[in-house]
Design an enzyme around this catalytic site. Sequence first.
Site, mmCIF file in Angstrom:
data_model
loop_
_atom_site.group_PDB
_atom_site.id
_atom_site.type_symbol
_atom_site.label_atom_id
_atom_site.label_comp_id
_atom_site.label_asym_id
_atom_site.label_seq_id
_atom_site.Cartn_x
_atom_site.Cartn_y
_atom_site.Cartn_z
ATOM 1 N N ASN A 141 0.840 -1.208 0.000
ATOM 2 C CA ASN A 141 0.000 0.000 0.000
ATOM 3 C C ASN A 141 0.872 1.254 0.000
ATOM 4 O O ASN A 141 0.551 2.229 -0.692
ATOM 5 C CB ASN A 141 -0.948 -0.007 1.203
ATOM 6 C CG ASN A 141 -2.194 -0.820 0.934
ATOM 7 O OD1 ASN A 141 -3.055 -0.416 0.167
ATOM 8 N ND2 ASN A 141 -2.269 -2.007 1.533
ATOM 9 N N ARG A 185 3.099 1.674 25.686
ATOM 10 C CA ARG A 185 2.568 2.096 24.390
ATOM 11 C C ARG A 185 2.575 3.615 24.212
ATOM 12 O O ARG A 185 2.955 4.129 23.181
ATOM 13 C CB ARG A 185 1.131 1.577 24.263
ATOM 14 C CG ARG A 185 0.602 1.551 22.849
ATOM 15 C CD ARG A 185 -0.891 1.350 22.819
ATOM 16 N NE ARG A 185 -1.349 0.120 23.453
ATOM 17 C CZ ARG A 185 -1.280 -1.082 22.912
ATOM 18 N NH1 ARG A 185 -0.766 -1.228 21.729
ATOM 19 N NH2 ARG A 185 -1.743 -2.134 23.546
ATOM 20 N N MET A 243 1.156 -2.753 12.543
ATOM 21 C CA MET A 243 0.627 -3.829 13.371
ATOM 22 C C MET A 243 0.474 -3.476 14.857
ATOM 23 O O MET A 243 0.098 -4.326 15.654
ATOM 24 C CB MET A 243 1.500 -5.099 13.220
ATOM 25 C CG MET A 243 1.495 -5.679 11.821
ATOM 26 S SD MET A 243 -0.176 -5.892 11.144
ATOM 27 C CE MET A 243 -0.705 -7.322 12.084
ATOM 28 N N ARG A 244 0.740 -2.238 15.220
ATOM 29 C CA ARG A 244 0.578 -1.868 16.632
ATOM 30 C C ARG A 244 -0.703 -1.060 16.822
ATOM 31 O O ARG A 244 -1.090 -0.299 15.922
ATOM 32 C CB ARG A 244 1.759 -1.006 17.104
ATOM 33 C CG ARG A 244 3.105 -1.615 16.909
ATOM 34 C CD ARG A 244 4.133 -0.924 17.759
ATOM 35 N NE ARG A 244 3.961 -1.328 19.136
ATOM 36 C CZ ARG A 244 4.498 -2.456 19.632
ATOM 37 N NH1 ARG A 244 5.224 -3.239 18.894
ATOM 38 N NH2 ARG A 244 4.285 -2.781 20.888
ATOM 39 N N HIS A 279 -8.470 -1.313 5.857
ATOM 40 C CA HIS A 279 -8.797 -2.622 6.431
ATOM 41 C C HIS A 279 -9.304 -3.535 5.307
ATOM 42 O O HIS A 279 -10.143 -3.121 4.507
ATOM 43 C CB HIS A 279 -9.867 -2.448 7.513
ATOM 44 C CG HIS A 279 -10.197 -3.731 8.181
ATOM 45 N ND1 HIS A 279 -9.338 -4.331 9.089
ATOM 46 C CD2 HIS A 279 -11.252 -4.564 8.062
ATOM 47 C CE1 HIS A 279 -9.870 -5.463 9.495
ATOM 48 N NE2 HIS A 279 -11.030 -5.639 8.895
ATOM 49 N N ASP A 301 -10.783 -0.611 14.245
ATOM 50 C CA ASP A 301 -11.346 -0.515 12.892
ATOM 51 C C ASP A 301 -12.761 0.083 12.906
ATOM 52 O O ASP A 301 -13.634 -0.344 12.143
ATOM 53 C CB ASP A 301 -11.363 -1.903 12.224
ATOM 54 C CG ASP A 301 -9.966 -2.493 12.115
ATOM 55 O OD1 ASP A 301 -9.027 -1.738 11.833
ATOM 56 O OD2 ASP A 301 -9.816 -3.711 12.318
HETATM 57 C C1 GRF Z 1 -3.261 -4.875 3.947
HETATM 58 O O1 GRF Z 1 -4.025 -6.011 3.675
HETATM 59 C C2 GRF Z 1 -4.088 -3.880 4.719
HETATM 60 O O2 GRF Z 1 -5.438 -3.925 4.406
HETATM 61 C C3 GRF Z 1 -3.872 -4.288 6.145
HETATM 62 O O3 GRF Z 1 -2.537 -4.710 6.208
HETATM 63 C C4 GRF Z 1 -2.125 -5.157 4.915
HETATM 64 C C5 GRF Z 1 -0.876 -4.394 4.574
HETATM 65 O O4 GRF Z 1 -0.291 -4.822 3.376
HETATM 66 N N1 GRF Z 1 -4.170 -3.210 7.052
HETATM 67 P P1 GRF Z 1 0.918 -4.031 2.741
HETATM 68 O O5 GRF Z 1 2.034 -4.009 3.811
HETATM 69 O O6 GRF Z 1 0.449 -2.664 2.411
HETATM 70 O O7 GRF Z 1 1.322 -4.824 1.554
#
Ligand code: GRF
Length: 220
Positions: free
Chosen positions: A30, A81, A106-107, A125, A161
Amino acid sequence: MTNLVPGTRFVIEEKVMINIGVLASGRGTNLQAIIEAVEEGRIEGEISIVISDNQDAFALKRAEQYSIDTRYINFKEFEDREDYDREIVKTMKKKKVDLVVLAGYMRILSLYFIKMYQNRIMNIHPALLPSFPGLYAQRQAVEYGVKVSGCTVHFVDEGVDSGPIILQKAVKVSDDDAEESLAKKILKEEHQIYPQAIQLFSEGRLIIKGRKVFIKKRSI
Ligand code: GRF
């Protein structure tokens, strides 16, 4: 051009540009789509910094390839955190970041962070929220047996989310789809709608009213 979401923006050739700060933990596809949208001038702004909690995140390498500043911040060096997030916010402020983009981060963000960038943090998401929030959204969708899933770009609030939805895109779930194949289909759409949502923000066209995000028509 007006933007109801406050920020420190700068002007280049009469265009208002935003500073984007990205948080990413993984492969960064992304991030790549967003970098390309910036390079092609679809997003009126620049990526000022990419921060990761994972030293080996491929996202950092992608950013470096485009000479974007990067920083790895090790969670273990902080008490909790909030302490960790204070360091991120400090770094973002130094870079005059207007919009924080979570790209596979991821946090969970602390309340402190969310308050400091209220209505200025976006996430993507891989499901049609409010269905299947949390981890393994594509697996949840396949196991539930839905016929349609997709992806959602939303502002981040204090829930998981749960913030106001900016854009969504649906994809069909076929009988033979498994978690991986569905994830692949959804990812393709993520790469379209995430840059689009950031573009709308950069154009000052996102208006948040309660749970709803209204998209202003482009001014001529
Ligand atoms: C994606 O599937 C996004 O929807 C989720 O984490 C993933 C990240 O993928 N939040 P990338 O690191 O952007 O390839």
